[in-house]
Design an enzyme around this catalytic site. Structure first.
Site, PDB file in Angstrom:
ATOM      1  N   ASP A 163      -2.030  31.385 -10.771  1.00  0.00           N
ATOM      2  CA  ASP A 163      -0.716  30.944 -11.223  1.00  0.00           C
ATOM      3  C   ASP A 163       0.155  32.006 -11.887  1.00  0.00           C
ATOM      4  O   ASP A 163       1.340  32.094 -11.626  1.00  0.00           O
ATOM      5  CB  ASP A 163      -0.896  29.808 -12.249  1.00  0.00           C
ATOM      6  CG  ASP A 163      -1.676  28.631 -11.689  1.00  0.00           C
ATOM      7  OD1 ASP A 163      -2.202  28.723 -10.569  1.00  0.00           O
ATOM      8  OD2 ASP A 163      -1.765  27.611 -12.383  1.00  0.00           O
ATOM      9  N   GLU A 393     -13.712  28.241 -18.147  1.00  0.00           N
ATOM     10  CA  GLU A 393     -12.782  28.330 -17.011  1.00  0.00           C
ATOM     11  C   GLU A 393     -12.677  29.774 -16.514  1.00  0.00           C
ATOM     12  O   GLU A 393     -12.692  30.037 -15.326  1.00  0.00           O
ATOM     13  CB  GLU A 393     -11.401  27.817 -17.450  1.00  0.00           C
ATOM     14  CG  GLU A 393     -10.355  27.827 -16.336  1.00  0.00           C
ATOM     15  CD  GLU A 393      -9.017  27.268 -16.785  1.00  0.00           C
ATOM     16  OE1 GLU A 393      -8.866  26.913 -17.977  1.00  0.00           O
ATOM     17  OE2 GLU A 393      -8.112  27.180 -15.934  1.00  0.00           O
TER      18      GLU A 393
HETATM   19  C1  GLC Z   1      -5.055  26.343 -12.826  1.00  0.00           C
HETATM   20  C2  GLC Z   1      -5.501  27.449 -11.869  1.00  0.00           C
HETATM   21  C3  GLC Z   1      -5.699  26.862 -10.489  1.00  0.00           C
HETATM   22  C4  GLC Z   1      -6.700  25.716 -10.576  1.00  0.00           C
HETATM   23  C5  GLC Z   1      -6.318  24.698 -11.644  1.00  0.00           C
HETATM   24  C6  GLC Z   1      -7.409  23.687 -11.900  1.00  0.00           C
HETATM   25  O1  GLC Z   1      -3.832  25.816 -12.493  1.00  0.00           O
HETATM   26  O2  GLC Z   1      -4.596  28.493 -11.850  1.00  0.00           O
HETATM   27  O3  GLC Z   1      -6.144  27.837  -9.597  1.00  0.00           O
HETATM   28  O4  GLC Z   1      -6.822  25.102  -9.346  1.00  0.00           O
HETATM   29  O5  GLC Z   1      -6.044  25.345 -12.850  1.00  0.00           O
HETATM   30  O6  GLC Z   1      -8.615  24.327 -12.208  1.00  0.00           O
END
Ligand code: GLC
Length: 428
Positions: A163, A393
């Site tokens: 992102d 994460e």
């Molecule tokens: C964030 C990450 C994306 C992922 C999401 C859920 O938005 O950038 O890649 O899919 O979180 O984990």
């Protein structure tokens, strides 16, 4: 240690399972996310094959009539998340969803499930999923590569799954944010704001969502006019790999027309990746198609060429050199952004931290090429990070500290399907 972590990973997947689909983590991400579910299916496949298929089947329940598989499926409204279904304002699907897609890893995952599950039921599942996967890939090639360059664009930084990458900054700075109105973020109430995107980034994210909503998410209008339209080495390489995996399935199923179509896309992309090659940097970078600008940032996606089956030495040798340069600089590979770049930040979202799932993809590519040493460096670093900081994460590439959400589904899944030392012990 490893057996204990195996059990913990299984518990996390079970706890985040909301009944056939899995949320990435409680609090921060309370819905079904596209590529998260694909990785999660690999995790489930290590102990419950039926549940693995179900994860993918439920993901495809959100598929639009035009073939697009959205990045979020909002099965029920959860006020703890922003931007929720009303902000996206999508009308096409049967279930409320977001309006754009995410990296198409699903076909690659489905191929692995298909090879692992030799039951009759497995064959039936693949027959149902195959046309859906094909339609999604066709949507990507049609609307995210409208001029047939052989590279895949994103219409929103979120479509890349990476992102907040610094490479999106310049392209996003052209997006007009004057009309977005007031809004309240929720992400910064779940985790430390220092590790999340800044306000200016969020303003731009919402301005692009507004553009999509105002145009009813029409993919043709998006391709022609979206203020943000950037070719991404991540989605390009992931789709190229997924096309090859879908081709293998087409051949196994005797789908000859589909196989021809897939071969066409593969040939186009194999040539097209040259557009993303930055000769001066000797690396695959982004290409801002709206403003005609080749990026100069090296990100974790720059290392996905081997995963995509690219083998030319002119690309692979420099890719290895960059890998070694970065690996010597950090304690844990692979940072999401080049630590030698001024915009590198070791703990801010996609501007430096390590993600286990990306390590898995890069390592798969190196292993495919027979480059076991680099693949193993990625795997053992991932093990060390999880042993040190649990199933976070993402992780700081220097200190190994975990950040973002905890008890994270895809980190657990990647542990079970690839990183865990139990697998090496079993294979020996
Ligand atoms: C964030 C990450 C994306 C992922 C999401 C859920 O938005 O950038 O890649 O899919 O979180 O984990």
């Amino acid at each position: 240690m490893s057996a204990q972590l195996d059990n913990q990973a299984i518990s996390i997947l079970k706890e985040n399972d909301l009944g056939g689909y899995t949320i990435p983590t409680k609090g921060l991400y309370p819905y079904q996310w596209n590529w998260d579910s694909a990785f999660v299916a690999l995790g489930f496949a290590t102990f419950n094959m039926e549940r693995a298929w179900e994860e993918i089947e439920l993901l495809f329940e959100g598929q639009w009539d035009d073939g697009m598989v959205p990045h979020i499926i909002f099965r029920k409204d959860d006020p703890s998340y922003f931007p929720g279904p009303s902000v996206w304002g999508t009308t096409n699907p049967k279930i409320p969803t977001s309006g754009h897609s995410q990296p198409p890893v699903a076909a690659t995952v489905v191929r692995r499930l298909f090879e692992q599950d030799t039951s009759e039921a497995g064959k039936e599942k693949i027959k149902t999923l195959f046309p859906k996967l094909l339609a999604w890939h066709r949507w990507y090639h049609t609307y995210r590569d409208p001029e047939g360059h052989g590279v895949i664009a994103i219409m929103h930084p979120w479509e890349s799954g990476r992102d907040n990458l610094p490479d999106w900054d310049n392209a996003a700075s052209h997006v007009d944010i004057s009309d977005i109105g007031e809004y309240t973020r929720k992400d910064t109430s779940h985790v430390n704001p220092e590790m999340r995107p800044k306000k200016i980034d969020y303003d731009r994210y919402l301005a692009i969502v507004k553009f999509g909503r105002d145009n009813n998410w029409d993919p043709k209008i998006v391709a022609d006019q979206c203020p943000f339209f950037v070719a991404d080495p991540g989605n390009t390489f992931i789709l190229l790999r997924a096309d090859r995996d879908l081709l293998a399935m087409a051949e196994a199923l005797g789908e000859t027309d589909a196989a021809e179509e897939l071969k066409g896309w593969i040939a186009l992309t194999e040539k097209g990746v040259a557009k993303l090659w930055n000769e001066e940097k000797q690396a695959f970078c982004t290409y801002d198609l709206r403003n005609d600008v080749l990026g100069d940032g090296i990100s974790s996606a720059s290392f996905l060429a081997p995963y995509a089956g690219i083998r030319e030495e002119k690309y692979i040798n420099p890719t290895r050199e960059h890998f070694d340069r970065i690996a010597a600089k950090v304690n844990y590979t692979m940072p999401s952004y080049d630590p030698d770049h001024p915009l590198f930040e070791s703990m801010r979202y996609w501007r430096g931290p390590v993600w286990g799932i990306i390590n898995y993809l890069i390592a798969t590519g190196f292993a495919d090429m027979g480059d076991t040493a680099r693949a193993e460096r990625l795997r053992t670093d991932t093990v060390a990070l999880i042993e040190k900081s649990d199933f976070a994460e993402y992780f700081d590439p220097i200190t190994g500290e975990g950040a973002g959400g905890n008890s994270f589904s895809w980190t657990s899944a990647i542990w079970l399907t690839w990183a865990t030392p139990s697998l090496t012990a079993k294979a020996a």
